[in-house]
Design an enzyme around this catalytic site. Structure first.
Site, PDB file in Angstrom:
ATOM      1  CG  ASP A  13      -7.957   0.870  24.853  1.00 14.69           C
ATOM      2  OD1 ASP A  13      -7.675   1.255  25.992  1.00 14.69           O
ATOM      3  OD2 ASP A  13      -8.926   0.142  24.586  1.00 14.69           O
ATOM      4  CE  LYS A  16      -7.508   8.488  25.593  1.00 16.51           C
ATOM      5  NZ  LYS A  16      -7.808   7.264  24.844  1.00 16.51           N
ATOM      6  CB  ALA A  39      -9.848   5.402  31.341  1.00 15.36           C
ATOM      7  N   GLY A  40      -7.829   3.086  31.080  1.00 16.28           N
ATOM      8  CA  GLY A  40      -6.574   2.531  31.566  1.00 16.28           C
ATOM      9  C   GLY A  40      -5.422   3.088  30.768  1.00 16.28           C
ATOM     10  CG  HIS A  41      -3.735   6.462  30.686  1.00 21.02           C
ATOM     11  ND1 HIS A  41      -4.012   7.666  31.287  1.00 21.02           N
ATOM     12  CD2 HIS A  41      -4.330   6.487  29.490  1.00 21.02           C
ATOM     13  CE1 HIS A  41      -4.756   8.374  30.471  1.00 21.02           C
ATOM     14  NE2 HIS A  41      -4.966   7.680  29.383  1.00 21.02           N
ATOM     15  CB  THR A 238     -17.883   5.174  27.675  1.00 22.93           C
ATOM     16  OG1 THR A 238     -17.774   5.097  29.102  1.00 22.93           O
ATOM     17  CG2 THR A 238     -17.475   6.559  27.199  1.00 22.93           C
ATOM     18  NE  ARG A 304      -6.904  -2.423  24.424  1.00 24.99           N
ATOM     19  CZ  ARG A 304      -5.736  -1.945  24.840  1.00 24.99           C
ATOM     20  NH1 ARG A 304      -4.694  -1.920  24.023  1.00 24.99           N
ATOM     21  NH2 ARG A 304      -5.618  -1.491  26.060  1.00 24.99           N
ATOM     22  N   GLY A 414       7.115   2.738  19.786  1.00 26.73           N
ATOM     23  CA  GLY A 414       7.397   1.788  20.864  1.00 26.73           C
ATOM     24  C   GLY A 414       6.865   2.362  22.160  1.00 26.73           C
TER      25      GLY A 414
END
Ligand code: IMP
Ligand code: MG
Length: 426
Positions: A13, A16, A39-41, A238, A304, A414
């Site tokens: 997190d 990336k 994963a999450g983007h 992980t 988080r 930002g």
């Protein structure tokens, strides 16, 4: 030109997705090569916010070839819903390639993930319940299903008739859960086969061709170094290798081709799930940073854990990955603070310690030592060049650079694509 490796230097997190999206602008190929839909983007383009779990961030650039590589484990159901959402937004999917070697998450994997976590009780890891750990375990055990198997129905069925009893035995005998049937899985995966067929290929010739022509290839790491099976805070990790070696192995690219290794770091630290986190902030300040930083998981929505920048962790990540360029994200989250802190060392049972060590019970009881710097108390969100940052913010970047031994080349202030200070050339 050549291969640019972009990976996370903390516990995932780090932002990336945004950095890869920027790098993809001038890349011919983006490869995602490990991890799965744990994963999450989030990528923000104008008014649109895109959330990806599997698709490489470069998909928003119409001419970039995007590869889901060999080392990934993917849940076809999740992938298909991402593809549908992208199609609705008018994204071009013709340049998406899914490696036939990538492994698939099968319906029993998320179920086993949840049951195993439950069985761990107080020692649970806080996984994302996406089945990633169980799928990688089966891969290593050589009873995994690969994407290419979708194109070989007879082979898939034969293997399923051998593997499923093993899985059902665990489900029924260990956990008193419902078994799966070969027929139901075959039906479901036959449908996936039909819908994914056009994307499934061997990316080897494509990747080697791009390397031979010295095209710019971006390798997009998922998760972060401290979640790496070998290098992270095991067992609170992980099930893949988010470090440089793992990202390269999962893509099938040798280290000779890498021209730059970019470590992405958040200007502070976060971690989801359980496990050691030496600089964790509890109380009001932690709460404030979590809210201001929007620190809730892209994948699971979980809050988080938040803490100060840990330069010991970051220096370790720089060392084990050979990072030569830093991208620092979310600097603006610190804008209002009166002072900012950096952890520059630990004490373990009174003894000085300069890096995260293997012993998990020692790691859990580290005492961080902090350096305090003045805050800038002004918005950095409008800065587009380094000179436009308040001098205190520049001093913070300089100090991080000094502690980590690498230049801060990208600064994100930002979520927007334009809210970035980029190097003149890279
Ligand atoms: P798993 O990958 O779902 O097995 O979860 C193992 C640990 O890695 C948990 O602490 C997760 O929260 C963490 N994790 C997995 N993927 C990510 C990610 O993309 N970002 C941050 N944490 C992650
Ligand atoms: Mg994430």
């Amino acid at each position: 030109m050549g291969v640019v490796l972009c990976l996370g230097g903390q516990w995932g997190d780090e932002g990336k997705g945004k950095i890869v999206d920027l790098l993809a602008e001038s890349a011919q190929m983006v490869i995602r090569s490990q991890g799965g839909n744990n994963a999450g983007h989030t990528v923000v383009v104008g008014d649109h916010t895109f959330k990806f779990n599997l698709i490489p961030a470069g998909i928003l650039h119409p001419s970039t070839v995007c590869v889901i590589g060999n080392g990934v484990v993917l849940d076809p159901r999740v992938l298909l819903s991402e593809l549908e959402a992208l199609e609705e937004q008018g994204a071009n999917l013709d340049n998406l390639v899914i490696s036939e070697r990538a492994h698939m998450i099968m319906p029993y994997h998320p179920v086993l993930d949840r049951l195993e976590e439950g069985a761990r009780g107080d020692d649970r890891l806080g996984t994302t319940f996406r089945g990633v750990g169980p799928a990688y375990s089966d891969k290593v055990r050589r009873i995994g299903f690969r994407v290419g198997d979708l194109q070989k129905p007879a082979f898939l069925e034969k293997k399923l008739r051998f593997v499923l009893p093993l899985k059902n035995q665990a489900l029924v005998r260990l956990y008193d859960a419902q078994p799966f049937t070969v027929e139901a899985i075959l039906e479901e995966y036959t449908d996936y086969a039909r819908r994914l067929d056009r994307f499934i290929r061997d990316p080897y010739p494509l990747i080697q061709g791009a390397l031979a022509e010295e095209r710019r290839v971006v390798l997009e790491g998922a998760q972060g170094t401290m979640l790496d099976l070998d290098l992270g805070t095991y067992p609170y990790v992980t099930s893949s290798y988010p470090s440089a070696g793992g990202v390269l192995a999962g893509a099938g690219i040798g280290p000779r081709h890498v021209t730059r290794t970019i470590g992405v770091f958040k200007a502070y630290t976060t971690r989801v799930g359980y496990g050691p986190f030496p600089t964790e902030l509890e109380g009001e300040l932690g709460e404030y940073l979590r809210e201001r930083g929007g620190e809730y998981g892209t994948t699971t929505g979980r809050a988080r854990r938040v803490g100060w920048f840990d330069a010991c962790v970051a220096r370790y990540a720089v060392a084990v990955n050979g990072i030569d360029s830093l991208a620092l994200t979310k600097l603006d989250v610190l804008d209002e603070l009166e002072t900012v802190r950096i952890c520059t060392g630990y004490r373990s049972k009174g003894q000085p310690q300069d890096h995260p060590m293997a012993n998990i019970s020692h790691l859990k009881h580290l005492e961080p030592e902090f350096e305090e710097l003045p805050g800038w108390r002004r918005s950095t969100r409008g800065a587009r060049r380094r000179e436009e940052l308040p001098s205190e913010a520049r001093a913070y970047l300089d100090r991080l650079s000094e502690l980590l031994g690498a230049g801060v080349d990208w600064v994100s202030v930002g979520a927007g694509r334009d809210q970035t200070i980029e190097p003149a050339a890279w």
